[in-house]
Each structure stands twice: as C-alpha cells, then as structure tokens.
Design a protein around this motif. Structure first.
Motif: not given
Length: 278
Positions: A159-174
């Motif tokens: 599966k193409n899966v994404i996650t990040y440790q830092l919140y700013d990356r998660q924000y951009v991800q969303a």
C-alpha cells in the motif's frame, strides 16, 4: 460497544450523574434487580438523574440499560475483569512486582478493548483501505510510534502509506489529501488540538476519517466517519500512556490482519517478498 466501559470512560457528567455511574460500576449485579426509583435511592440521587445518565450514553431508558448490563456482567466476571481496578507503580515496588503489574495492565487492556471491537465496523474500514489510493496515518506524542508501526505494516503489503513524526509535516500531508486518501487519526483522548485540526482539514477535503480513540464521548469520534474504539487500564505512574499505546497497537494489528484476509494469498506473497534476510 460495552455499556460498562462506556460508563467508566464517559466524561462531562454532573456530580449527581457521576454518583449513579459509580454505583452501577461498583454494584452492576444489584442494579439488575432495582427499579429506577431504587437505584436513585441507593445512589442518593433522583430517577430523573438516572434517566438523564442513560440518555447521555445513548441508552434508551433504564430498562434497556439493565438488559445490556445483564449481557455484560457474566462476561466480565468470566474474564475476571474489574473495571474499577487501578494499577500504579509505587516507589517501593520490587522488580517482580513491577513486572507483574505491567503484564497485568497490558493483558487487561487488550481484554477490555476486545469488548469494544465491532467486527462490522472493522471490515468496513478494511474494505475502505483496500480501495484507497493512499493511506495517511496521523498521531502525535505517544500515538505517533503507533502510526509509524502501522505505516510499516501496510507498506509491506504494497500500500502507498504516509506518516510523519513532525506535526507540520502531518499538517501538509492533510492539506494535500483528497477523496482518494483515507486518513487514520490515532488519539486516545480524542481531544488533542493538533489531531482535531487535522480531522477538520480531512473532512473539508472529502477524505474519509477513521479514528482510533477512546470509547468515551470526545470531539474526534464525533467528527470521524468510522470509529475503532480502545480503552486503557489505569494507571502506570498515574498515567495511562503505556496502556493506551498497547490498546492502539492491538487495534492496528487487528485492522492489518483483516485487511490481509481480504486478499490472503497476495498479502502473504508480498510479506514474504519484503522480508529482510539476516
């Protein structure tokens, strides 16, 4: 959904409602024999308070509450689960005592969370993930390692899966998500402001939201399209972080295994292909 666990974990009760809640949790078998008036008398409250508590936990009346209690009481007794039990690591505990306490917390947390597992809901989420182009996992604090663990599991089966440790990356991800994604937000409290912000962005983008959160009423499970509930035995060092992480990992493992079962042969093939030889 367990009515006993929901009662224990529910927040924002009045003082009188909390008295009824505590009485039910302490004496569930006695409550089965009571009328609403008798429970009110024994808990030093009023029939209106009892009815109001039932409504708050989405139970249609005291009679229905007793039916659900009767169904659950035997199970909890057979499993030797004490919902009011708390386990803390004390200053003078021996190594043996600490090991036993941690083991008890982990085992009982999983056993309690098993009660909350809704098979239909899990299969709906597994099929949703199967159709998704991208799965995004979100979590901060103690929930972030769970998100990273989930990412690796689903990567292994292609599966193409994404996650990040830092919140700013998660924000951009969303912000960059859309309806082809599925967002899985891991937050035990369901009140972490960063995760509520993420949930709002996903909702605005038309991204399905799956919450791994506590069974008590919280802001995240009101937003989510799908809820996979966890509970946690309290408390290690008077903090539920260890127990909630155990429950979250258990939920991710169930979801992963159910997903793999939808195409068992292909999943096994990919797991074998991604095994790193030592």
């Amino acid at each position: 959904m367990s009515v006993l666990i929901k009662l224990r974990d529910y927040r924002n009760l009045s003082a009188a409602e909390n008295q009824v809640r505590e009485y039910i949790l302490k004496y569930p078998k006695k409550v089965l024999e009571y009328t609403v008036y008798e429970l009110a008398k024994e808990s030093f409250t009023s029939p209106a308070t009892v009815v109001r508590l039932c409504k708050k936990i989405d139970i249609k009346g005291f009679a229905r509450l007793k039916v659900l209690l009767a169904e659950e009481t035997k199970y909890f007794q057979d499993m030797k689960l004490n919902l009011l039990d708390t386990t803390t690591i004390e200053k003078n505990d021996s190594p043996h005592a600490i090991i036993e306490k941690i083991t008890n917390i982990a085992v009982k947390t999983i056993e309690e969370t098993r009660v909350l597992v809704n098979e239909k809901q899990f299969m709906q989420v597994a099929r949703l993930l199967q159709k998704a182009v991208i799965i995004d996992f979100y979590g901060v604090g103690a929930s972030n390692p769970v998100a990273i663990d989930a990412q690796f599991k689903f990567m292994r089966i292609g599966k193409n899966v994404i996650t990040y440790q830092l919140y700013d990356r998660q924000y951009v991800q969303a912000v960059n998500s859309d309806a082809s994604h599925v967002g899985i937000i891991i937050s035990y409290s369901g009140e972490t402001k960063e995760m509520l912000k993420i949930a709002g962005i996903l909702q605005k983008n038309g991204t399905p939201v799956v919450a791994v959160t506590s069974s008590g009423e919280n802001s995240l499970n009101r937003i989510a399209d799908y809820n996979l509930f966890v509970t946690a035995k309290e408390t290690v060092f008077r903090s539920g972080a260890m127990a909630s992480r155990t429950a979250q990992l258990y939920i991710i493992d169930i979801l992963y295994a159910l997903y793999c079962s939808l195409d068992y042969d292909e999943s096994i093939k990919k797991i074998q292909q991604t095994r790193i030889e030592s």
